[in-house]
Design a protein around this motif. Structure first.
Motif, PDB file in Angstrom:
ATOM      1  N   GLN A 298      12.520  84.133   3.740  1.00  0.00           N
ATOM      2  CA  GLN A 298      13.820  83.548   3.400  1.00  0.00           C
ATOM      3  C   GLN A 298      14.080  82.382   4.355  1.00  0.00           C
ATOM      4  OE1 GLN A 298      16.410  86.885   3.893  1.00  0.00           O
ATOM      5  NE2 GLN A 298      16.104  87.586   1.787  1.00  0.00           N
ATOM      6  N   PRO A 299      14.232  81.176   3.826  1.00  0.00           N
ATOM      7  CA  PRO A 299      14.395  80.001   4.689  1.00  0.00           C
ATOM      8  C   PRO A 299      15.568  80.095   5.670  1.00  0.00           C
ATOM      9  CG  PRO A 299      13.997  79.325   2.435  1.00  0.00           C
ATOM     10  CD  PRO A 299      14.188  80.811   2.419  1.00  0.00           C
ATOM     11  N   LYS A 300      16.680  80.679   5.254  1.00  0.00           N
ATOM     12  CA  LYS A 300      17.825  80.790   6.166  1.00  0.00           C
ATOM     13  C   LYS A 300      17.495  81.710   7.339  1.00  0.00           C
ATOM     14  CE  LYS A 300      21.384  79.847   2.732  1.00  0.00           C
ATOM     15  NZ  LYS A 300      22.541  80.355   1.994  1.00  0.00           N
ATOM     16  N   VAL A 301      16.767  82.787   7.063  1.00  0.00           N
ATOM     17  CA  VAL A 301      16.374  83.717   8.124  1.00  0.00           C
ATOM     18  C   VAL A 301      15.404  83.028   9.085  1.00  0.00           C
ATOM     19  CG1 VAL A 301      15.233  85.926   8.617  1.00  0.00           C
ATOM     20  CG2 VAL A 301      16.790  85.731   6.666  1.00  0.00           C
ATOM     21  N   TYR A 302      14.530  82.191   8.546  1.00  0.00           N
ATOM     22  CA  TYR A 302      13.596  81.427   9.365  1.00  0.00           C
ATOM     23  C   TYR A 302      14.365  80.509  10.320  1.00  0.00           C
ATOM     24  CZ  TYR A 302       9.736  78.147  10.332  1.00  0.00           C
ATOM     25  OH  TYR A 302       8.789  77.344  10.922  1.00  0.00           O
TER      26      TYR A 302
END
Length: 98
Positions: A64-68
């Motif tokens: 998940q890009p936001k988690v990254y």
């Protein structure tokens, strides 16, 4: 000072995430830290760094890009407080095992 700067950075990333915009390449060297007397400088760094990447990114697992971005914020906070990198990215296999 680290708390104030990190708070401002997290608010900026939160704003972007609320617009469904992810950075996916946050690094300490890309931050422009200056006071009122400083001139703005352009970053000369290349994109991507294993030292800032979440484990799932290094393993090639969908993420998940936001988690990254949040993972990378944690690395930036560590550098700000401790003055060193939390991981040695010269050996990615070793990084993943720790």
């Amino acid at each position: 000072m680290a708390c104030k700067m990190f708070h401002q950075l997290s608010l900026a990333i939160k704003y972007c995430h609320n617009l469904d915009v992810m950075h996916q390449n946050l690094k300490f060297s890309k931050l422009c830290l200056r006071n009122d007397n400083s001139q703005q400088r352009l970053s000369k760094t290349f994109c991507g760094s294993a030292a800032y990447a979440a484990p799932e990114v290094l393993q090639g697992i969908p993420y998940q890009p936001k988690v990254y971005d949040i993972w990378s914020l944690g690395v930036i906070l560590y550098i700000t407080v401790c003055g060193s990198m939390p991981y040695d990215d010269s050996d990615i296999r070793k990084m993943l095992c720790t």
